[in-house]
Design a protein around this motif. Structure first.
Motif, short mmCIF file in Angstrom:
data_model
loop_
_atom_site.label_atom_id
_atom_site.label_comp_id
_atom_site.label_asym_id
_atom_site.label_seq_id
_atom_site.Cartn_x
_atom_site.Cartn_y
_atom_site.Cartn_z
N PHE A 78 0.86 -1.06 0.01
CA PHE A 78 0.28 -0.05 -0.07
C PHE A 78 1.14 1.04 0.05
N THR A 79 0.35 2.43 -0.65
CA THR A 79 1.19 3.46 -0.83
C THR A 79 0.03 4.66 -0.39
N PHE A 80 0.63 5.92 -0.53
CA PHE A 80 -0.42 7.01 -0.15
C PHE A 80 -1.46 7.27 -1.02
N PRO A 81 -1.07 6.87 -2.37
CA PRO A 81 -2.51 7.09 -3.22
C PRO A 81 -3.53 6.11 -2.88
N ASP A 82 -3.27 4.87 -2.25
CA ASP A 82 -4.18 4.06 -1.69
C ASP A 82 -4.94 4.61 -0.62
N VAL A 83 -4.27 5.29 0.30
CA VAL A 83 -5.01 5.86 1.48
C VAL A 83 -5.92 7.02 0.91
N ASP A 84 -5.66 7.75 -0.13
CA ASP A 84 -6.28 8.95 -0.38
C ASP A 84 -7.52 8.52 -1.10
N GLU A 85 -7.17 7.28 -2.06
CA GLU A 85 -8.76 6.74 -2.76
C GLU A 85 -9.49 6.35 -1.69
N ILE A 86 -9.04 5.72 -0.72
CA ILE A 86 -9.92 5.00 0.52
C ILE A 86 -10.70 6.11 1.23
N ALA A 87 -9.96 7.31 1.44
CA ALA A 87 -10.40 8.30 2.11
C ALA A 87 -11.57 9.05 1.27
N ASN A 140 -12.48 8.96 7.80
CA ASN A 140 -10.74 8.93 7.73
C ASN A 140 -10.39 7.97 7.31
N ALA A 141 -9.02 8.26 6.59
CA ALA A 141 -8.12 7.01 6.54
C ALA A 141 -6.61 7.36 6.74
N SER A 142 -5.74 6.50 7.57
CA SER A 142 -4.60 6.84 7.81
C SER A 142 -3.63 5.67 7.78
N GLY A 143 -2.63 5.99 6.82
CA GLY A 143 -1.75 5.06 6.74
C GLY A 143 -0.48 4.90 7.81
N VAL A 144 -0.21 3.74 8.10
CA VAL A 144 0.77 3.47 9.11
C VAL A 144 2.08 2.69 8.66
N VAL A 145 3.06 2.63 9.20
CA VAL A 145 4.24 1.92 8.93
C VAL A 145 4.73 1.71 10.15
N ASN A 146 5.15 0.38 10.37
CA ASN A 146 5.82 -0.34 11.50
C ASN A 146 7.01 -0.78 11.45
N GLY A 147 7.60 -0.75 12.58
CA GLY A 147 9.22 -1.15 12.51
C GLY A 147 9.60 -1.22 13.76
N VAL A 148 11.04 -1.31 14.29
CA VAL A 148 11.62 -1.46 15.43
C VAL A 148 12.56 -0.23 15.69
N GLY A 149 12.50 0.60 16.73
CA GLY A 149 13.52 1.42 17.02
C GLY A 149 14.35 1.48 18.03
N LYS A 190 -16.45 -2.36 3.67
CA LYS A 190 -15.17 -3.38 3.75
C LYS A 190 -14.97 -3.84 2.18
N ASN A 191 -16.63 -4.27 1.61
CA ASN A 191 -16.74 -4.52 0.30
C ASN A 191 -15.91 -3.58 -0.64
N ALA A 192 -16.61 -2.36 -0.51
CA ALA A 192 -16.18 -1.21 -1.39
C ALA A 192 -14.50 -1.02 -1.20
N ILE A 193 -14.16 -0.94 -0.16
CA ILE A 193 -12.56 -1.02 0.00
C ILE A 193 -11.80 -2.04 -0.86
N SER A 194 -12.37 -3.18 -0.41
CA SER A 194 -11.64 -4.65 -0.95
C SER A 194 -11.94 -4.45 -2.62
N ALA A 195 -12.94 -4.04 -3.27
CA ALA A 195 -13.14 -3.83 -4.68
C ALA A 195 -11.99 -3.01 -5.14
N LEU A 196 -11.83 -1.76 -4.50
CA LEU A 196 -10.94 -0.62 -4.82
C LEU A 196 -9.49 -1.30 -4.80
N ILE A 197 -9.17 -1.97 -3.82
CA ILE A 197 -7.91 -2.45 -3.60
C ILE A 197 -7.40 -3.47 -4.58
N ILE A 198 -8.67 -4.32 -4.93
CA ILE A 198 -8.20 -5.39 -6.02
C ILE A 198 -8.18 -4.66 -7.55
#
Ligand code: ADP
Ligand code: MG
Length: 657
Positions: free
Chosen positions: A337-346, A354-363, A492-500
């Motif tokens: 996923f990238t920011f355009p995905d977040v924007d489209e979903i939003a 609201n939609a917000s992207g996150v990235v996880n890691g260890v610090g 959920k269905n709408a987002i799923s269709a969008l991502i596919i």
């Protein structure tokens, strides 16, 4: 008018393996009230067998027995026990005193089985005075001489004011002087009007009696009364005695039950170490279950709390299969996923708020000479409100800071504690993976979610995280706030269709998954359910193991105390009384083990919550359940030994070595 005791052509045959012993071969005998009878004869001539039948400790194989005209043969075992308790007193060659109890308790023992209420200490002390032992009241049988012990046994035989005293070689284990004293006591009792039937093989002892019966090989040889000692039937008081009434009264009624409880604890305490070891299994099982349940319950409640604070119309979109979360499915199988995905979903306007992207890691975080490793999350602007993460100390990121990859961080309270201790972290510079960041806020405390510390976190702007710290050009996931709870499925269905569509995936592709909070909740509760099931089986196993330990000890105890059981039966204990005594004892053990286990379990969970910071909740239900289960274990595993004890025949139990 019927005689006091009357036997007609009585036979008794013992079976020893294949062979038989004819101990009594047609004995007929009448004994009137107030007589003092000595039964004499060589060893093995059948004296004891006859006395046991007369005393209702044993029943004839053939022939009739009547007491005051009542047919004994038709009485039930319990009725016979009632008669023994009310009419007979027994004195044995071996004294048969219970070593654990002091002599007052020994003397008043028959009262436990009488169904009468009261503590009967006065009666016991009174009888001890009669046999000259008032100065020994606090002693236990072991602290007395043989002669004194036999006098205690006589006091016990007298405590219920019986009509008849049965004595089998009462002086057999005593020296001449003590024998004479015992015989004087019996003589005095006879003078008061008691009927005494005594077995002896010594002429000097038989001298005290007024009627001497001699036996040989299971039959009566002679039967002579001293001159002038014919019992005048008119002299005998007519005693109305209700034989069948003697056996009335249930085991749970009366004063019996309290007596059994007191005796059970006496017996448990008499073998402290053994009792403790045998309940250890139950103790450990109960303690671990209580502690585990408290931890599980605490984890569940804090998880629910958190889910509530997140809001129920939250969706979490993650790359990877729903089944194998986070596991890579091979190249290209994971949606990135990238920011355009977040924007489209939003921009799914009516559905998504609201939609917000996150990235996880260890610090790896360093401040001064301290360093700490913690979970690092890159977040967007809306994450703060969506996930209830707006600091109450300090502030949230601005939109510009997120856009321009600013090096600012919000840290959780665990990180504050580890790196800063008591000093104020706001405005300080920390290194995250060797890059300098300024602390601008402290994330609100959330506590534990299961074993995971939700306060051991560092939040930084998502762009900073991706491009400066973690070096990723895609997001780990997207959080979506649905406009209203009843739109969740549709969204959920709408987002799923969008991502596919956007990622050109096949229908039903599992390279990403969308979860709503109810699903997450379901998953968590199924996890906790599995955990409870696991804990439950541990508990069951330890209770079974503990129960077998109890059963083992109870069986040993039954064997060890066979003679005690015989004695109790002789003085009037019925089957149920013996059974209940042993059951109360095993339940007493398991329940005390359970209670100690509960306290230990609560202590363990408090210690864990204090030192490890886990939230614990000891539910009253778990305490009630643990107690009930330990009681049930006691009943279940005590039943067999208790039955075994109850089935013993009085004579056989008394003879046990
Ligand atoms: P006494 O008291 O006169 O010595 P008992 O009445 O005790 O005699 O025994 C009579 C006979 O029956 C003896 O041969 C004895 O071995 C036998 N006997 C007594 N009790 C039992 C028993 N429970 N089982 C087998 N044999 C027994
Ligand atoms: Mg004998």
């Amino acid at each position: 008018m019927s005689s006091m005791l009357e036997i007609i052509d009585v036979h008794r045959t013992y079976l020893i393996g294949e062979s038989t012993v004819n101990a009594l071969r047609g004995v007929s005998l009448t004994i009137e009230q107030g007589e003092f009878v000595a039964i004499m004869g060589a060893s093995g001539s059948g004296k004891s067998s006859l006395l046991q039948i007369l005393g209702l400790l044993d029943n004839p194989d053939k022939g009739e027995y009547r007491i005051f005209g009542n047919n004994v043969n038709t009485m039930t075992e319990d009725e016979q026990a009632g008669v023994r308790n009310n009419v007979a007193g027994f004195v044995f060659q071996q004294f048969h005193l219970l070593k654990r109890m002091d002599i007052v308790d020994n003397v008043r023992l028959p009262y436990i089985y009488s169904g009468l209420k009261g503590n009967f200490r006065k009666e016991a002390i009174d009888r001890l005075k009669m046999v000259g032992l008032e100065h020994r009241i606090d002693h236990t049988p072991n602290q007395l001489s043989g002669g004194e012990q036999q006098r205690v046994a006589i006091a016990r035989a007298l405590v219920r004011d019986p009509l008849i005293i049965f004595a089998d070689e009462p002086t057999g284990n005593l020296d001449t002087k003590n024998s004479a004293e015992i015989m004087k006591i019996l003589q005095a009792l006879h003078a008061e009007g008691k009927t005494i039937i005594m077995v002896t093989h010594e002429n000097e002892i038989a001298e005290y009696a007024e009627r001497v019966i001699t036996m040989r090989d299971g039959v009566i040889l002679t039967d002579t009364r001293k001159q002038g000692k014919d019992p005048s039937i008119t002299a005998a008081k007519e005693l109305g005695f209700d034989i069948h009434g003697a056996a009335k009264g249930s085991t749970l009624q009366d004063g019996r039950f309290i007596g059994f409880i007191a005796q059970a604890f006496q017996s448990i305490l008499a073998n402290k170490m053994r009792s403790f070891l045998s309940v250890l299994g139950i103790l450990v099982g109960v303690a671990s279950v209580i502690a585990m349940m408290a931890l599980g319950e605490g984890a569940k409640v804090s998880m629910q709390e958190q889910l509530k604070s997140m809001g129920s119309n939250m969706l979490s979109i993650r790359a990877g299969s729903a089944k194998i979360r986070g596991a890579s499915q091979g190249a290209g199988a994971v949606a990135r996923f990238t920011f355009p995905d977040v924007d489209e979903i939003a921009s799914l306007h009516t559905l998504v708020k609201n939609a917000s992207g996150v990235v996880n890691g260890v610090g790896r975080i360093v401040y001064g000479n301290k360093n700490w490793s913690s979970s690092l999350t890159g977040v967007g602007y809306d994450y703060g409100t969506m996930r209830a993460s707006i600091p109450s100390i300090g502030r949230w990121f601005t939109r510009e800071e997120i856009q321009t990859r600013e090096k600012v961080a919000i840290i959780g309270v665990t990180v504050v504690k580890e790196l800063f201790g008591m000093t104020n972290p706001l405005g300080k510079t920390i290194k995250i993976n060797r890059i300098n960041f300024t602390v601008i806020g402290i994330a609100p405390a959330k506590g534990f979610s299961g074993p995971q510390d939700e306060d051991d976190i560092v939040l930084i702007p998502v762009n900073t995280a991706m491009y400066r710290v973690l070096g990723k050009n895609y997001l780990s996931g997207i959080f979506v706030e649905v406009a209203s709870p009843n739109l969740i499925e549709q969204t959920k269905n709408a987002i799923s269709a969008l991502i596919i569509k956007r990622h050109r995936l096949k229908e039903g592709d599992d390279s990403f998954n969308i979860r709503d909070m109810t699903e997450i909740q379901k998953m968590l509760s199924s996890t906790t359910q599995t955990m409870s099931l696991l804990l439950g089986s541990i508990a069951a196993i330890s209770l079974v193991v503990g129960g077998i330990g109890i059963m083992n000890i109870m069986l040993v105890s039954v064997t060890e105390r066979t003679r005690e059981i015989g004695l109790r039966k002789a003085i009037g204990a019925r089957k149920n009384d013996i059974m209940l005594q042993f059951l109360v004892e095993s339940v007493g053990m398991t329940v005390s083990g359970g209670l100690i286990g509960i306290m230990l379990g609560i202590a363990i969970s408090l210690i864990l919550s204090y030192f490890a910071g886990w939230s614990v909740i000891t539910s009253p239900i778990s305490v009630v359940l643990a107690t009930a289960f330990s009681a049930l274990t006691g009943i279940f595993f005590g039943l067999w030994p208790a039955r075994k004890a109850a089935e013993l025949k009085p004579v056989e139990a008394l003879r046990y070595e």
